[in-house]
Design an enzyme around this catalytic site. Structure first.
Site, PDB file in Angstrom:
ATOM      1  N   HIS A   1       0.673  -1.270  -0.003  1.00 53.85           N
ATOM      2  CA  HIS A   1       0.056  -0.041  -0.165  1.00 53.85           C
ATOM      3  C   HIS A   1       1.005   1.220  -0.035  1.00 53.85           C
ATOM      4  CE1 HIS A   1       0.258   0.146   4.645  1.00 53.85           C
ATOM      5  NE2 HIS A   1       0.397   1.306   4.323  1.00 53.85           N
TER       6      HIS A   1
ATOM      7  N   ASP B   1      -0.437  -7.692   1.222  1.00 55.29           N
ATOM      8  CA  ASP B   1       0.034  -6.157   1.585  1.00 55.29           C
ATOM      9  C   ASP B   1       1.559  -6.263   1.480  1.00 55.29           C
ATOM     10  OD1 ASP B   1       0.383  -3.366   1.546  1.00 55.29           O
ATOM     11  OD2 ASP B   1      -0.341  -3.197   3.556  1.00 55.29           O
TER      12      ASP B   1
ATOM     13  N   GLY C   1       3.540   5.965   9.422  1.00 58.28           N
ATOM     14  CA  GLY C   1       5.053   6.067   9.214  1.00 58.28           C
ATOM     15  C   GLY C   1       5.762   4.776   9.375  1.00 58.28           C
TER      16      GLY C   1
END
Length: 412
Positions: A184, A234, A337
């Protein structure tokens, strides 16, 4: 297309797309050569068209080609000839196979005496990638609320992925040229993979945006079933344009054997430069670590199913995911982050930070991509070349080539 002959090969596509063993491509796009010059003649700019029409090194093969397709070797004419007759297709394919194979061999010889990035990481990757069984981790003596600063020397495989000069995601170095991260981080809302040229990877740094060494990303391979179902698969592999130099602060991390399972309540360590306060949208200036415990998938899925029933948004928890946190306590987790960064268990890379509801919520654990579900895919990607010599610009050219072939065929 209604043609009944011919098949595209890797070397044929290099010539027709212009993305391959040509000085201009190797210098300006792949960044693997210092100049655009042709190493087989005195021309200052080596391109596919130069190889087809001009380079004296290929005069013999060119004469054979001209005898079949005629003297005009411009790309539209070549493509039309290919589509028009099987004999022309075979002649052009033969030219491309011989010329590109010799150019590839010459490039390999140059690599042996050059400190420029190596074009083919396959052998290096096979030697460097390490697959291990999980070793039991001791449970944390006490539940750790929040994280604490650490050093890159403790986690020398942890990297910063930089986009437009800012931290985009974390990642884990698995060979000297390959980084694992979350898909992603590189896919937009329309499912398009970002241009790898926009990303850089900083290795060997404890602090954000300083120290260590920065490497350009040359290719991004996103799992082909990413986001199907939503947030599943992912995982992505980044290919660096240059190999890292190993040291006390730069090293690779082993990945688990295919199908390995982290036991419920096993201690998992999460590492990254993400937010230390969910309400403050600022990355940490220093690398942090936090220890949480694996949450049983059934429990994790049940809680997110409840959230789905309340919000109406999908929160599937599949067997490709790894849930971890301090259930019903909270206060310890990854946050914005940290995506793509390493989650460690038993001396191996157990997970890649993926998603969650909020950060460090007591009711909802964080969710990672479970690396052990992808060990075979990772090995195949690293050694089998989803990037095999074609960067994202090259894939675009290949797509345009198919369109061109369709147009020419439709006019016949």
């Amino acid at each position: 297309m209604d043609r009944r002959h011919g098949s595209l090969t890797f070397r044929l596509v290099q010539v027709l797309s212009g993305h391959g063993c040509f000085g201009k491509y190797l210098c300006r796009i792949a960044r693997r050569e210092p100049t655009t010059q042709c190493h087989h003649c005195s021309c200052d700019e080596d391109t596919a068209q130069h190889s087809l029409e001009e380079c004296s090194a290929w005069d013999r093969k060119r004469r054979e080609l001209v005898a079949v397709v005629g003297p005009d070797l411009s790309l539209p004419v070549v493509v039309k000839a290919m589509v028009g007759s099987e004999r022309s297709w075979k002649a052009i394919k033969s030219f491309c196979e011989e010329v590109i194979s010799q150019k590839e061999a010459a490039e390999r010889e140059r690599e042996k005496t050059s400190d420029l990035p190596i074009r083919r990481p396959i052998t290096v990757a096979k030697e460097e990638i390490k697959v291990v069984e999980f070793s039991p981790s001791s449970s944390p003596g006490a539940r750790i609320i929040g994280g604490s600063a650490t050093t890159i020397q403790k986690y020398p495989f942890t990297v910063q992925i930089i986009y437009n000069g800012r931290l985009n995601c974390g990642g884990a170095l698995i060979t000297r040229r390959h980084v694992l991260s979350a898909a992603h981080c590189f896919v937009d809302d329309n499912g398009r993979v970002a241009n790898p040229g926009l990303f850089r990877v900083r290795v060997g740094a404890t602090f954000l945006n300083r120290d260590g060494a920065v490497h350009q990303v040359s290719h991004i391979t996103v799992h082909e079933r990413y986001n199907n179902p939503v947030r599943d698969n992912d995982i992505a592999v980044l290919l660096l344009a240059t190999a890292v130099t190993k040291s006390a602060s730069v090293a690779t991390v082993p990945i688990p054997v295919q199908g390995a399972v982290v036991p419920d309540n096993g201690a998992i360590t999460i590492v990254g430069w993400g937010r230390t306060n969910a309400a403050v949208p600022v990355a940490s200036d220093v690398l942090n670590e936090v220890t949480v415990v694996k949450v049983p998938r059934a429990e994790c899925a049940e809680r997110y199913a409840l959230l789905q029933s309340v919000t109406g948004d999908p929160y599937p928890v599949t067997d490709n995911m790894l849930c971890a946190g301090l259930l019903d306590v909270g206060g310890a987790d990854a946050c914005q982050g940290d995506s793509g960064g390493p989650q460690l268990y038993g001396g191996a890379l157990a997970g890649l930070t993926s998603w969650g509801y909020g950060c460090a919520e007591p009711l909802f654990p964080g969710v990672a991509a479970r690396v052990a579900r992808y060990t075979s895919w990772i090995n195949a990607t690293v050694t089998g070349g989803a990037h095999r010599g074609i960067s994202s610009p090259g894939l675009c050219s290949l797509f345009l080539l198919f369109i061109l072939l369709s147009i020419v065929s439709g006019r016949n």
